[in-house]
Scaffold this active site. Structure first.
Site, PDB file in Angstrom:
ATOM      1  N   LYS A 202       0.830  -1.203   0.000  1.00 15.26           N
ATOM      2  CA  LYS A 202       0.000   0.000   0.000  1.00 15.26           C
ATOM      3  C   LYS A 202       0.877   1.271   0.000  1.00 15.26           C
ATOM      4  O   LYS A 202       2.097   1.185  -0.040  1.00 15.26           O
ATOM      5  CB  LYS A 202      -0.957  -0.031   1.193  1.00 15.26           C
ATOM      6  CG  LYS A 202      -1.825  -1.311   1.246  1.00 15.26           C
ATOM      7  CD  LYS A 202      -2.878  -1.359   0.163  1.00 15.26           C
ATOM      8  CE  LYS A 202      -3.540  -2.692  -0.095  1.00 15.26           C
ATOM      9  NZ  LYS A 202      -4.283  -3.319   0.969  1.00 15.26           N
ATOM     10  N   HIS A 203       0.244   2.434   0.087  1.00 23.60           N
ATOM     11  CA  HIS A 203       0.983   3.697  -0.101  1.00 23.60           C
ATOM     12  C   HIS A 203       1.992   3.983   0.997  1.00 23.60           C
ATOM     13  O   HIS A 203       2.980   4.668   0.780  1.00 23.60           O
ATOM     14  CB  HIS A 203       0.012   4.869  -0.193  1.00 23.60           C
ATOM     15  CG  HIS A 203      -0.835   4.822  -1.402  1.00 23.60           C
ATOM     16  ND1 HIS A 203      -1.899   3.965  -1.513  1.00 23.60           N
ATOM     17  CD2 HIS A 203      -0.753   5.477  -2.573  1.00 23.60           C
ATOM     18  CE1 HIS A 203      -2.451   4.129  -2.710  1.00 23.60           C
ATOM     19  NE2 HIS A 203      -1.777   5.034  -3.365  1.00 23.60           N
TER      20      HIS A 203
END
Ligand SMILES: *Cc1c(COP(=O)(O)O)cnc(C)c1O
Length: 403
Positions: A202-203
């Site tokens: 994820k980010h």
């Protein structure tokens, strides 16, 4: 970047040499020395869990997404469970969600004994179609769980309006969408509760971790209790107050995120803006490169959003190809491009088929999209050379299979 079409090259799957020598994954974390120092420092701090880094991370996160409260969890899945609990989902209730997601979105309703009810997706974004969601509302419906597929925000205004008219809670699964914007507003400040994941693809990552953001103090309070066995205070609060007494007021879990994770999360937050802009740049390069390649349809972006690009899912236009998705997928893997497929529609998993009797055909838009989807590598640490390899491999492969 200029890439010459190379469709005359022999595919690796047919014995040619692969575009890359090593496999490029579809997603992975980036860790730098600051991240490593942050973890070493917290290890020396005396707090491994439920210490000052938790609050610090939650406050920084809430500020970044424009939310009043942020409550951390041990994973995105635990955060979804917490949100389902705080929404009051229980046996006999229904929650409307999209089949085009990771199974955890629907599972969180089941954890609470409630039933996930799928509604089909929009053709362009593959996000929950508000018109379809309306048709699924019954007297048992309590919540709607839209997902910001690939990092493109769902049609949140339409979904919130449906929720308001029907007295429902909106839990937005924004595990793909940290940093995304919808009609000028930040994802995390729009739905009643918004859920994020800090899994390594994820980010930003905390190893494993998750967060729920909300504007409502009552929901924030329930979420904090739920992640800590249902206890009304945490160990640090009691230590600070010099008290031993606590009360368990509801049945919760140990879903706490550690200080180690939160220290990493804080350090990763420093890089969020540059990570997001790199992901947007990668998306632009892909879209530009594939614009005139028959057979490849880049993901569409509505004019009122700024996506966060967790994924870059292309769709194959099979009318232009003499191969199906599986063949193109295997050919790209043979070129050492770590393509993936997001997602097998949730209702098509054996568990859902057996439990609810789905036979296929219930959600034609999602099911049809699934046959055409391939996720290309998308992560902030991808190099320009890696990016050129992906584009080269897609053009080589699709060129080979062109009709
Ligand atoms: C990653 C993800 C989750 C689950 O998050 P974990 O942190 O892996 O538990 C849930 N929903 C979606 C859409 C995701 O992408």
């Amino acid at each position: 970047m200029s890439v010459t079409p190379v469709s005359s090259e022999i595919l690796a799957i047919n014995g040619g040499s692969p575009v890359r020598k090593t496999l490029l994954p579809y997603g992975r974390q980036t860790l730098d020395d600051d991240d490593i120092h942050a973890i070493v420092n917290v290890l020396r701090s005396g707090w491994l869990t439920t210490g000052p880094k938790v609050e610090e991370f939650e406050e920084a996160f809430a500020a970044r997404v424009g939310a009043k409260y942020a409550v951390s969890f041990s994973s995105g899945t635990a955060a979804l469970h917490g949100a389902a609990f705080a929404a009051g989902l229980k046996a006999g209730d229904e929650a409307i969600t999209t089949p085009m997601t990771f199974c955890a979105t629907a599972n969180c309703a089941l954890y609470q004994g409630a039933r996930p009810v799928f509604a089909d997706v929009c053709r362009d974004t593959l996000n929950l179609d508000p018109e379809q969601a309306i048709t699924k509302i019954t007297s048992k419906t309590r919540a709607i769980l839209p997902v910001d597929y690939a990092g493109h925000p769902a049609d949140l205004d339409a979904i919130l309006q449906i929720a308001e008219r029907n007295g429902l809670i909106v839990i937005e699964d924004a595990c793909h969408a940290l940093g995304a914007e919808y009609r000028g507003r930040l994802v995390g400040s729009i739905a009643h509760m918004t859920v994020f994941s800090f899994h390594p693809v994820k980010h930003l990552t905390t190893g494993e971790g998750g967060m729920v953001t909300t504007e409502r103090p009552d929901l924030a309070k329930t979420l904090r209790r739920f992640r800590n066995h249902g206890i009304d205070s945490d160990a640090r609060q009691r230590q600070t107050a010099g008290q031993w007494h606590y009360e368990m007021v509801l049945l919760g879990f140990n879903y706490r995120l550690t200080d180690i994770g939160c220290a990493l999360g804080l350090s990763q937050m420093e890089k969020l803006e540059s990570n997001l802009s790199r992901r947007r740049e990668v998306a632009d390069r892909y879209t530009e490169a594939f614009r005139y390649i028959p057979g490849v349809v880049p993901p569409s972006v509505r004019s009122d959003v700024l996506p966060a690009w967790h994924l870059y899912p292309i769709r194959l236009d099979l009318a232009h190809l003499c191969a199906d998705r599986g063949q193109v997928f295997r050919a790209l893997r043979a070129e050492n491009i770590g393509v993936n497929v997001h997602y097998i529609p949730v209702h098509q998993h054996p568990f859902y088929r057996e439990r609810f009797g789905y036979k296929g055909g219930e959600y034609p838009v999602a099911e049809d999209a699934y046959q055409h989807l391939i996720s290309l590598p998308m992560f902030h640490g991808i190099s320009d050379e890696d990016l050129a390899d992906v584009i080269h491999a897609v053009i080589k492969t699709v060129g080979h299979f062109a009709k």
